[in-house]
Design an enzyme around this catalytic site. Structure first.
Site, PDB file in Angstrom:
ATOM      1  N   HIS A  32      67.004 -83.791  25.458  1.00 39.22           N
ATOM      2  CA  HIS A  32      65.941 -82.708  25.868  1.00 39.22           C
ATOM      3  C   HIS A  32      64.482 -82.902  25.267  1.00 39.22           C
ATOM      4  O   HIS A  32      64.208 -84.112  24.461  1.00 39.22           O
ATOM      5  CB  HIS A  32      66.303 -81.301  25.693  1.00 39.22           C
ATOM      6  CG  HIS A  32      66.722 -80.945  24.207  1.00 39.22           C
ATOM      7  ND1 HIS A  32      65.900 -80.252  23.754  1.00 39.22           N
ATOM      8  CD2 HIS A  32      67.953 -81.070  23.609  1.00 39.22           C
ATOM      9  CE1 HIS A  32      66.302 -79.912  22.362  1.00 39.22           C
ATOM     10  NE2 HIS A  32      67.581 -80.572  22.695  1.00 39.22           N
ATOM     11  N   ALA A  33      63.438 -82.301  25.426  1.00 37.98           N
ATOM     12  CA  ALA A  33      62.132 -82.636  25.062  1.00 37.98           C
ATOM     13  C   ALA A  33      61.920 -82.677  23.573  1.00 37.98           C
ATOM     14  O   ALA A  33      61.240 -83.445  23.378  1.00 37.98           O
ATOM     15  CB  ALA A  33      61.345 -81.414  25.667  1.00 37.98           C
TER      16      ALA A  33
END
Length: 85
Positions: A15-16
């Protein structure tokens, strides 16, 4: 050229936050670094590409490193993945 495989263990997958950290780590090396997952291959120095892999927990990724600092880059990236993903 160096290559290694890694299975994502983070519950959120890539994820980010870890994608950004991974890109920053990869950008510190001169070698070409690519990540492949489920038939998609992206440049590890681009956050949109890395996040676009959509690698979830349990997914196996293949990291390839090719260039003058490939030995150290592959070693440090493998350690990074084990500690963060």
């Amino acid at each position: 050229m160096k290559e290694f495989k890694y299975v994502i263990t983070d519950a959120e997958g890539i994820h980010a936050r870890p994608a950004t950290m991974l890109v920053k780590k990869a950008a510190g090396f001169k070698s070409d670094i690519n990540i492949e997952a489920e038939g998609k291959k992206v440049n590890a120095k681009g956050v949109l590409g890395v996040m676009g892999l959509g690698a979830k927990k349990g997914a196996e990724i293949t990291v390839t490193v090719d260039g003058e600092d490939e030995e150290i880059a592959a070693s440090e990236l493998e350690t990074f993945l084990k500690e963060n993903l």
